[in-house]
Structures are given as C-alpha cells and as structure tokens.
Design a protein around this motif. Structure first.
Motif, short mmCIF file in Angstrom:
data_model
loop_
_atom_site.label_atom_id
_atom_site.label_comp_id
_atom_site.label_asym_id
_atom_site.label_seq_id
_atom_site.Cartn_x
_atom_site.Cartn_y
_atom_site.Cartn_z
N LEU A 48 14.89 -2.93 -2.46
CA LEU A 48 13.64 -3.66 -2.59
C LEU A 48 12.56 -2.90 -1.83
O LEU A 48 12.62 -2.78 -0.61
N TYR A 49 11.58 -2.37 -2.57
CA TYR A 49 10.44 -1.67 -1.99
C TYR A 49 9.23 -2.60 -2.08
O TYR A 49 8.83 -2.99 -3.18
N HIS A 50 8.64 -2.95 -0.95
CA HIS A 50 7.59 -3.96 -0.94
C HIS A 50 6.27 -3.44 -1.51
O HIS A 50 5.48 -4.22 -2.05
N ASP A 51 6.01 -2.15 -1.36
CA ASP A 51 4.80 -1.53 -1.91
C ASP A 51 5.01 -0.02 -1.94
O ASP A 51 6.11 0.48 -1.65
N GLY A 52 3.93 0.70 -2.27
CA GLY A 52 4.06 2.14 -2.42
C GLY A 52 4.28 2.90 -1.13
O GLY A 52 4.65 4.08 -1.16
N ASP A 53 4.05 2.25 0.02
CA ASP A 53 4.30 2.93 1.30
C ASP A 53 5.79 3.16 1.54
O ASP A 53 6.16 4.02 2.35
N GLU A 54 6.62 2.38 0.89
CA GLU A 54 8.07 2.49 1.06
C GLU A 54 8.66 3.37 -0.04
O GLU A 54 8.32 3.20 -1.22
N GLY A 55 9.52 4.27 0.35
CA GLY A 55 10.14 5.17 -0.62
C GLY A 55 11.50 5.61 -0.14
O GLY A 55 12.12 4.97 0.72
N MET A 56 11.97 6.72 -0.68
CA MET A 56 13.28 7.26 -0.33
C MET A 56 13.16 8.77 -0.26
O MET A 56 12.58 9.40 -1.13
N ALA A 57 13.71 9.36 0.82
CA ALA A 57 13.63 10.80 1.01
C ALA A 57 14.61 11.53 0.07
O ALA A 57 15.48 10.91 -0.55
N TRP A 58 14.46 12.84 0.00
CA TRP A 58 15.36 13.66 -0.83
C TRP A 58 16.81 13.44 -0.42
O TRP A 58 17.15 13.50 0.76
N HIS A 59 17.68 13.20 -1.41
CA HIS A 59 19.10 13.02 -1.13
C HIS A 59 19.88 13.13 -2.44
O HIS A 59 19.30 13.14 -3.53
N SER A 60 21.19 13.21 -2.33
CA SER A 60 22.10 13.13 -3.48
C SER A 60 23.06 11.99 -3.25
O SER A 60 23.45 11.73 -2.10
N ASP A 61 23.44 11.31 -4.32
CA ASP A 61 24.44 10.25 -4.23
C ASP A 61 25.81 10.87 -4.45
O ASP A 61 26.40 10.78 -5.52
#
Length: 203
Positions: free
Chosen positions: A112-125
């Motif tokens: 759950l991202y509340h707005d555009g300020d929240e994101g996810m850094a580079w990664h692999s699953d």
C-alpha cells in the motif's frame, strides 16, 4: 525505453533479452477495479513494512500484507513474515490472474503506497523461498505509477506505466538479470495498492 498505455498486446515481451515481462493492461473494468481497491483497503491486515539494514531496524511508511494457502514463511530485507489465510477477494483475484496467465500461485504479497512520495528501490524478487524463474503476477489498483526495469549488466532501462486494474507478469530469467523498482514521484497524490501473486516452494 518508455512504454505507455496505448495499444496493448499481452503477448509482447517488454524486455529486450534475458527475461520475460508481459503487460495485460486493465483486466477489470473501472467500476470493478474501484470496488476491489476500496475492499482491499478495508479488509486487508495492513502493517508498516520493516527491514533490517546494517543491523538497524527500519520501519517504512509503506504498508504491506502477506497472504497464502498455507502459513508460509517469507523472508526478505532480513525480516520474516507468516502468511495469513486468503480473503474471498484475494481468492477471486487469484483465480482471475491464473486464468489470464495460465500460471498457478499459492501466495500474495500486497503493498500500500499512500502517495507518490512512497516507492520501492531497485531490487529483484529472488528470495530462496520463491520458485526459481517462476511467474510473479503484479495487479495494481489506484494511482497510475511508472514501473522500471534495469538490466544488471548492460544497465538498459525499460519503463512501463501501470494503470488502475492492470496486470503485469514477470517470469523466466527476469529476476536473475533484471532489477525493478517503483520510483517516487511528486505529482501523484492518490494511493496505490499492488498485489504480487507468487509461488512459494513447499519444502
């Protein structure tokens, strides 16, 4: 390379090599997608995500939840989660995604991202709990956001915009050769819920 939501062909591979990513566009009509967004916000047991980085506990603004057909353990960022039982809405979405992709999934990590300020850094699953080269189906509800891939060796970048009610699938060697992220953006004020259906290997 930027890929915008125009004419969508789900059989097209968005990656130039070393993996497969298919974008299906919206798989639910607007009204139904909005129903799922509101229902997931209310029914999911959201918790602030935690990560241990260099021995320090970090608590994110972004919230997460972990569901599955068993009480699967899933470890990433040096923290372990235990899966909660499926909700009716998650089971319905899992069935729809399995019909669309021809794959099967036994778990789902929600963000759950509340707005555009929240994101996810580079990664692999590529955690050891996950089926190697297995499909990961990403369903998005809410704000349209840019999703980016970067090749680990060549540094090529591919961007795709994920719309409300859409489905994107990563499979084959994608996690081995590509990183992905959800970059923060200042002009997005609405929230986004993302579901990633996965396969945990039962040992």
């Amino acid at each position: 390379m930027d890929l915008f939501s125009g004419e969508i062909n789900e059989s097209n591979n968005l990656l130039p090599h070393d993996g497969t990513v298919n974008y299906y566009g919206a798989i639910r009509p607007l009204e139904k997608a909005s129903y799922y967004l509101e229902t997931l916000l209310d029914s999911i047991e959201w918790r602030n995500d935690e990560a241990v980085i260099f021995g320090k506990l970090i608590i994110t603004k972004r919230k997460v939840a972990w569901y599955g057909e068993q009480r699967f353990e899933y470890t990433y960022s040096n923290t372990t989660k235990h899966a909660l039982p499926w909700t009716p809405e998650l089971l319905g979405l899992k069935k729809l995604v399995e019909e669309k992709t021809g794959e099967t999934y036994n778990s789902c990590l929600l963000n759950l991202y509340h707005d555009g300020d929240e994101g996810m850094a580079w990664h692999s699953d590529a955690e050891k709990d996950l089926k190697k080269n297995g499909a990961i189906a990403s369903v998005s509800f809410g704000a349209q956001r840019r999703f980016a891939f970067k090749h680990k060796v060549t540094k090529e970048v591919v961007n795709v915009f994920l719309e409300h009610g859409s489905l994107l699938v990563m499979k084959d060697e994608t996690q081995t050769y590509w990183l992905h992220r959800l970059p923060p953006v200042k002009n997005v004020t609405k929230l986004r819920v993302n579901l990633t259906f996965r396969t945990i290997v039962v040992k």
